[in-house]
Each structure stands twice: as structure tokens, then as C-alpha cells.
Design a protein around this motif. Sequence first.
Motif, PDB file in Angstrom:
ATOM      1  N   VAL A  61      -3.014   2.334   4.039  1.00  0.00           N
ATOM      2  CA  VAL A  61      -1.792   1.743   4.580  1.00  0.00           C
ATOM      3  C   VAL A  61      -1.837   1.804   6.110  1.00  0.00           C
ATOM      4  CG1 VAL A  61       0.725   1.923   4.660  1.00  0.00           C
ATOM      5  CG2 VAL A  61      -0.489   2.377   2.527  1.00  0.00           C
ATOM      6  N   MET A  62      -1.448   0.694   6.725  1.00  0.00           N
ATOM      7  CA  MET A  62      -1.398   0.646   8.182  1.00  0.00           C
ATOM      8  C   MET A  62      -0.206   1.464   8.680  1.00  0.00           C
ATOM      9  SD  MET A  62      -3.954  -1.301   8.978  1.00  0.00           S
ATOM     10  CE  MET A  62      -3.740  -1.983  10.605  1.00  0.00           C
ATOM     11  N   PRO A  63      -0.386   2.265   9.736  1.00  0.00           N
ATOM     12  CA  PRO A  63       0.752   2.972  10.328  1.00  0.00           C
ATOM     13  C   PRO A  63       1.760   1.985  10.923  1.00  0.00           C
ATOM     14  CG  PRO A  63      -1.335   3.923  11.055  1.00  0.00           C
ATOM     15  CD  PRO A  63      -1.649   2.627  10.348  1.00  0.00           C
ATOM     16  N   GLN A  90       5.383  -5.591   1.642  1.00  0.00           N
ATOM     17  CA  GLN A  90       4.579  -6.107   0.538  1.00  0.00           C
ATOM     18  C   GLN A  90       5.200  -7.378  -0.042  1.00  0.00           C
ATOM     19  OE1 GLN A  90       1.896  -3.960   0.056  1.00  0.00           O
ATOM     20  NE2 GLN A  90       1.003  -5.718  -0.948  1.00  0.00           N
ATOM     21  N   ALA A  91       6.483  -7.329  -0.347  1.00  0.00           N
ATOM     22  CA  ALA A  91       7.160  -8.480  -0.948  1.00  0.00           C
ATOM     23  C   ALA A  91       7.210  -9.664   0.015  1.00  0.00           C
ATOM     24  CB  ALA A  91       8.574  -8.096  -1.378  1.00  0.00           C
ATOM     25  N   ALA A  92       7.481  -9.394   1.282  1.00  0.00           N
ATOM     26  CA  ALA A  92       7.575 -10.481   2.269  1.00  0.00           C
ATOM     27  C   ALA A  92       6.238 -11.187   2.438  1.00  0.00           C
ATOM     28  CB  ALA A  92       8.071  -9.943   3.607  1.00  0.00           C
ATOM     29  N   GLY A  97       2.262 -15.790   0.390  1.00  0.00           N
ATOM     30  CA  GLY A  97       0.909 -16.024  -0.112  1.00  0.00           C
ATOM     31  C   GLY A  97      -0.144 -15.065   0.401  1.00  0.00           C
ATOM     32  N   VAL A  98       0.250 -14.006   1.097  1.00  0.00           N
ATOM     33  CA  VAL A  98      -0.714 -13.029   1.604  1.00  0.00           C
ATOM     34  C   VAL A  98      -0.950 -11.989   0.514  1.00  0.00           C
ATOM     35  CG1 VAL A  98      -1.190 -11.286   3.370  1.00  0.00           C
ATOM     36  CG2 VAL A  98       0.032 -13.392   3.977  1.00  0.00           C
ATOM     37  N   LYS A  99      -2.161 -11.915   0.036  1.00  0.00           N
ATOM     38  CA  LYS A  99      -2.528 -10.972  -1.029  1.00  0.00           C
ATOM     39  C   LYS A  99      -3.513  -9.941  -0.483  1.00  0.00           C
ATOM     40  CE  LYS A  99      -0.526 -13.642  -4.139  1.00  0.00           C
ATOM     41  NZ  LYS A  99       0.870 -13.502  -4.291  1.00  0.00           N
ATOM     42  N   GLY A 100      -3.517  -8.779  -1.082  1.00  0.00           N
ATOM     43  CA  GLY A 100      -4.509  -7.769  -0.740  1.00  0.00           C
ATOM     44  C   GLY A 100      -4.207  -6.954   0.507  1.00  0.00           C
TER      45      GLY A 100
END
Length: 145
Positions: A61-63, A90-92, A97-100
Motif C-alpha cells: 500500500v502506498m503511504p 480503491q472504489a474510486a 477502470g483502474v485495476k490492480g
Amino acid sequence: MKPLLIACVASVIPFAALADHVLGGADIANGEAVYAETCASCHGARLEGQPDWQSPGPDGVMPAPPHDETGHTWHHDSQLLFDYTKFGGQAALEARGVKGFTSGMPAFEEVLSDAEIRDVLGFIRSTWPDRVQEVQDMRSHQSGG
């Protein structure tokens, strides 16, 4: 004379279109107070973000990034910033369409009202230099946010 008049009018139109920014009318003082209570523990009291914010932690996870002009917050349109805050990172991102990408940003829809979210974003935006605000305005209007 007409070319000069046309050039003058054309140069004003983009700025007039930006006057209706989605964060316009935000209560900056309230946003600053809500930020201090709700956001500063991760993003820093001076909007400085967490150390090594550009590198994922051991959990992937990015800080929390800075929200001042040194970070990337202003690179995003206002609607994404609003959605990121309300629904969580995550939801936004998945909605766009951004996955991963694993985001550590939690959803605040049960904590903050829409008006409080706009106030916080308005406060953050108010700290950016004029040129950064102008660039972010353009991104917001291009995306409809």
C-alpha cells in the motif's frame, strides 16, 4: 482592431468557464478544521504526507501523499478527489477502470457529509499556488469534475 478584440475575448473565455469550479463556495475555515480532525493524522498537519509516500510499504500500500503542491493531489480532477474521499481510493479508482492498485485511503462517506468533503478539498486547494490551481481547474473542467 478586430483581431485584437477577438484575442482579448478568447483569452477571457477559459477563465470565465473556470469560475464555476466544483469546489467554489467551499467553507475554507471549516475545511481546515475538518482536515485537522480527520485527515492530518495520515496526510500531515502541514499537508506534507507520510515519509516515502512514492514507494509502497511492505504491505504493498502506498503511504498517504502530501496534499501541498509537492504531491500529486492537484494532478487529479475535483470529482476524482471527491469520490476518492467519499468512497475510498480503491472504489474510486475501480469506478474509473483502474485495476490492480491497492489504495490505503478509506471511505469517509459514513464520517463526513458531502459539504464537509468539499470544504476539506476546498481548503487543500486554497493552499496551492495560483498556477497549480489553474492547472487543476483545467483538469476538473475537462473531465466534468
